[in-house]
Design a protein around this motif. Structure first.
Motif, PDB file in Angstrom:
ATOM      1  N   ILE A   1      56.842 -25.758  39.715  1.00 35.85           N
ATOM      2  CA  ILE A   1      54.943 -25.685  39.955  1.00 35.85           C
ATOM      3  C   ILE A   1      55.558 -24.121  39.962  1.00 35.85           C
ATOM      4  CG2 ILE A   1      53.910 -24.676  42.418  1.00 35.85           C
ATOM      5  CD1 ILE A   1      54.585 -27.554  43.152  1.00 35.85           C
ATOM      6  N   VAL A   2      56.686 -23.330  40.187  1.00 34.57           N
ATOM      7  CA  VAL A   2      56.441 -21.736  39.926  1.00 34.57           C
ATOM      8  C   VAL A   2      56.228 -21.389  38.875  1.00 34.57           C
ATOM      9  CG1 VAL A   2      58.528 -19.633  39.957  1.00 34.57           C
ATOM     10  CG2 VAL A   2      57.952 -21.832  42.351  1.00 34.57           C
ATOM     11  N   ASP A   3      56.860 -21.533  37.766  1.00 31.12           N
ATOM     12  CA  ASP A   3      56.837 -21.802  36.344  1.00 31.12           C
ATOM     13  C   ASP A   3      55.300 -22.159  35.878  1.00 31.12           C
ATOM     14  OD1 ASP A   3      58.950 -21.594  36.164  1.00 31.12           O
ATOM     15  OD2 ASP A   3      59.872 -22.995  34.795  1.00 31.12           O
ATOM     16  N   ILE A   4      54.608 -22.803  35.914  1.00 28.72           N
ATOM     17  CA  ILE A   4      53.000 -22.738  36.107  1.00 28.72           C
ATOM     18  C   ILE A   4      51.504 -22.697  36.915  1.00 28.72           C
ATOM     19  CG2 ILE A   4      51.974 -24.936  37.030  1.00 28.72           C
ATOM     20  CD1 ILE A   4      50.972 -26.655  34.773  1.00 28.72           C
ATOM     21  N   MET A   5      52.339 -21.536  38.353  1.00 21.42           N
ATOM     22  CA  MET A   5      51.624 -21.017  38.867  1.00 21.42           C
ATOM     23  C   MET A   5      50.532 -20.207  38.264  1.00 21.42           C
ATOM     24  SD  MET A   5      51.041 -22.370  41.884  1.00 21.42           S
ATOM     25  CE  MET A   5      48.974 -21.410  42.692  1.00 21.42           C
ATOM     26  N   PRO A   6      51.521 -19.301  37.648  1.00 21.27           N
ATOM     27  CA  PRO A   6      51.084 -17.492  37.127  1.00 21.27           C
ATOM     28  C   PRO A   6      49.809 -17.616  35.702  1.00 21.27           C
ATOM     29  CG  PRO A   6      53.880 -17.468  37.545  1.00 21.27           C
ATOM     30  CD  PRO A   6      52.961 -19.153  37.043  1.00 21.27           C
ATOM     31  N   GLU A   7      49.896 -19.733  35.289  1.00 23.99           N
ATOM     32  CA  GLU A   7      48.693 -19.760  33.998  1.00 23.99           C
ATOM     33  C   GLU A   7      48.066 -20.444  35.033  1.00 23.99           C
ATOM     34  OE1 GLU A   7      50.436 -18.446  31.630  1.00 23.99           O
ATOM     35  OE2 GLU A   7      52.056 -18.649  32.118  1.00 23.99           O
ATOM     36  N   ILE A   8      48.246 -20.434  36.030  1.00 25.25           N
ATOM     37  CA  ILE A   8      46.536 -21.369  36.438  1.00 25.25           C
ATOM     38  C   ILE A   8      46.051 -20.336  37.210  1.00 25.25           C
ATOM     39  CG2 ILE A   8      45.469 -22.907  38.694  1.00 25.25           C
ATOM     40  CD1 ILE A   8      49.403 -24.197  38.561  1.00 25.25           C
ATOM     41  N   ASN A   9      44.218 -20.331  36.135  1.00 26.51           N
ATOM     42  CA  ASN A   9      42.967 -19.549  36.875  1.00 26.51           C
ATOM     43  C   ASN A   9      42.220 -20.976  37.825  1.00 26.51           C
ATOM     44  OD1 ASN A   9      44.157 -17.463  35.605  1.00 26.51           O
ATOM     45  ND2 ASN A   9      42.634 -18.441  33.719  1.00 26.51           N
ATOM     46  N   ASP A  10      42.480 -21.772  37.676  1.00 28.90           N
ATOM     47  CA  ASP A  10      41.320 -22.653  38.365  1.00 28.90           C
ATOM     48  C   ASP A  10      41.543 -22.268  40.044  1.00 28.90           C
ATOM     49  OD1 ASP A  10      40.264 -25.008  39.495  1.00 28.90           O
ATOM     50  OD2 ASP A  10      39.138 -25.413  38.234  1.00 28.90           O
ATOM     51  N   GLU A  11      41.336 -21.883  41.518  1.00 25.95           N
ATOM     52  CA  GLU A  11      41.646 -22.136  41.939  1.00 25.95           C
ATOM     53  C   GLU A  11      42.072 -23.518  43.057  1.00 25.95           C
ATOM     54  OE1 GLU A  11      42.697 -19.308  44.486  1.00 25.95           O
ATOM     55  OE2 GLU A  11      42.722 -18.567  42.327  1.00 25.95           O
TER      56      GLU A  11
ATOM     57  N   ASP B   1      45.937 -23.594  26.432  1.00 20.01           N
ATOM     58  CA  ASP B   1      44.905 -24.484  27.509  1.00 20.01           C
ATOM     59  C   ASP B   1      45.414 -24.812  28.500  1.00 20.01           C
ATOM     60  OD1 ASP B   1      43.358 -26.025  28.937  1.00 20.01           O
ATOM     61  OD2 ASP B   1      43.548 -28.096  27.701  1.00 20.01           O
ATOM     62  N   ASN B   2      44.741 -23.310  29.711  1.00 23.55           N
ATOM     63  CA  ASN B   2      45.186 -23.219  31.563  1.00 23.55           C
ATOM     64  C   ASN B   2      44.230 -24.186  31.636  1.00 23.55           C
ATOM     65  OD1 ASN B   2      43.624 -21.582  31.077  1.00 23.55           O
ATOM     66  ND2 ASN B   2      44.876 -20.473  32.554  1.00 23.55           N
ATOM     67  N   SER B   3      43.329 -25.285  31.658  1.00 22.32           N
ATOM     68  CA  SER B   3      42.461 -25.821  32.364  1.00 22.32           C
ATOM     69  C   SER B   3      42.993 -26.740  33.443  1.00 22.32           C
ATOM     70  CB  SER B   3      41.075 -26.590  31.162  1.00 22.32           C
ATOM     71  OG  SER B   3      42.242 -28.112  31.173  1.00 22.32           O
ATOM     72  N   ALA B   4      41.911 -26.654  34.517  1.00 21.78           N
ATOM     73  CA  ALA B   4      42.220 -27.417  35.438  1.00 21.78           C
ATOM     74  C   ALA B   4      42.892 -28.702  34.881  1.00 21.78           C
ATOM     75  CB  ALA B   4      41.150 -27.426  36.577  1.00 21.78           C
ATOM     76  N   GLN B   5      42.153 -29.056  33.801  1.00 19.96           N
ATOM     77  CA  GLN B   5      42.184 -30.278  33.455  1.00 19.96           C
ATOM     78  C   GLN B   5      43.677 -30.712  32.693  1.00 19.96           C
ATOM     79  OE1 GLN B   5      40.357 -32.189  30.239  1.00 19.96           O
ATOM     80  NE2 GLN B   5      40.129 -34.596  30.898  1.00 19.96           N
ATOM     81  N   ASN B   6      43.901 -29.705  31.815  1.00 15.43           N
ATOM     82  CA  ASN B   6      45.570 -29.974  31.421  1.00 15.43           C
ATOM     83  C   ASN B   6      46.310 -29.377  32.554  1.00 15.43           C
ATOM     84  OD1 ASN B   6      46.877 -29.449  28.722  1.00 15.43           O
ATOM     85  ND2 ASN B   6      47.076 -27.423  29.609  1.00 15.43           N
TER      86      ASN B   6
ATOM     87  N   MET C   1      50.115 -31.870  33.015  1.00 17.90           N
ATOM     88  CA  MET C   1      51.221 -31.576  32.857  1.00 17.90           C
ATOM     89  C   MET C   1      51.860 -31.929  34.006  1.00 17.90           C
ATOM     90  SD  MET C   1      50.892 -28.368  30.771  1.00 17.90           S
ATOM     91  CE  MET C   1      52.229 -27.935  30.365  1.00 17.90           C
ATOM     92  N   MET C   2      51.062 -32.324  35.369  1.00 16.54           N
ATOM     93  CA  MET C   2      52.220 -31.892  36.665  1.00 16.54           C
ATOM     94  C   MET C   2      52.160 -33.940  37.052  1.00 16.54           C
ATOM     95  SD  MET C   2      52.834 -29.019  38.192  1.00 16.54           S
ATOM     96  CE  MET C   2      53.184 -29.171  39.584  1.00 16.54           C
ATOM     97  N   LEU C   3      50.968 -33.863  36.430  1.00 20.37           N
ATOM     98  CA  LEU C   3      50.854 -35.925  36.254  1.00 20.37           C
ATOM     99  C   LEU C   3      52.490 -36.555  35.622  1.00 20.37           C
ATOM    100  CD1 LEU C   3      47.941 -36.803  36.340  1.00 20.37           C
ATOM    101  CD2 LEU C   3      48.642 -37.841  37.808  1.00 20.37           C
ATOM    102  N   LYS C   4      52.665 -35.669  34.567  1.00 23.49           N
ATOM    103  CA  LYS C   4      54.008 -36.671  34.234  1.00 23.49           C
ATOM    104  C   LYS C   4      54.996 -36.201  34.579  1.00 23.49           C
ATOM    105  CE  LYS C   4      52.183 -35.703  28.756  1.00 23.49           C
ATOM    106  NZ  LYS C   4      51.958 -34.730  27.525  1.00 23.49           N
ATOM    107  N   GLY C   5      55.677 -35.118  35.282  1.00 23.81           N
ATOM    108  CA  GLY C   5      56.499 -35.245  35.627  1.00 23.81           C
ATOM    109  C   GLY C   5      56.552 -36.282  37.596  1.00 23.81           C
TER     110      GLY C   5
END
Length: 146
Positions: free
Chosen positions: A25-35, A88-93, A97-101
């Protein structure tokens, strides 16, 4: 059925699983634009933090030492996240990614529940089943972003 797992191994796995969740989560948060997905990911972070704290408290009670995930594992996760969100930093992508983990975590935790259920301390079992339930809830919520 595999070899029975000891409470110390299961507690270490609970802690490691939650730590890996926090790290991703710490790694992916800076990449997320969708609130909307950012809110969900932050909620998951809080829950993982709580589980880590409870696991650490149990470890102290039983005089066990819990280890952090290896630096190599963290580096591999960081690389996968950066590469996975580069184009691709869309909410879907992000959800995919989070689902896999999350699914990997559920699988590992359920195996531990099966392998240790007959000999597991009640407090360890409660925390393990709580984390499984949380991750299954995360899975369900993340799927709404697909």
């Amino acid at each position: 059925m595999g070899e029975l797992k000891k409470d110390s191994e299961i507690l270490a796995e609970i802690y490691r699983n939650a730590q890996l969740g926090i790290t991703s989560i710490v790694d992916i948060m800076p990449e997320i634009n969708d609130e909307s997905i950012k809110e969900e990911i932050m909620r998951e972070h809080e829950e993982y933090e709580r589980i880590c704290s409870e696991a650490a408290n149990l470890a102290r009670k039983y005089n066990l030492e819990l280890k952090e995930p290896s630096p190599m594992k963290k580096a591999m996760m960081w690389s996968a996240i950066k590469m996975g969100t580069a184009s691709d930093n869309s909410a879907q992508n992000v959800a995919q990614m989070m689902l896999k983990g999350t699914v990997q975590g559920i699988t590992s935790l359920r195996t531990s529940l099966t392998d240790g259920e007959l000999i597991m301390d009640a407090e360890v079992k409660k925390l393990l089943t709580e984390l499984i339930d949380l991750e299954e809830g995360f899975e369900k919520k993340l799927k709404t972003f697909l």
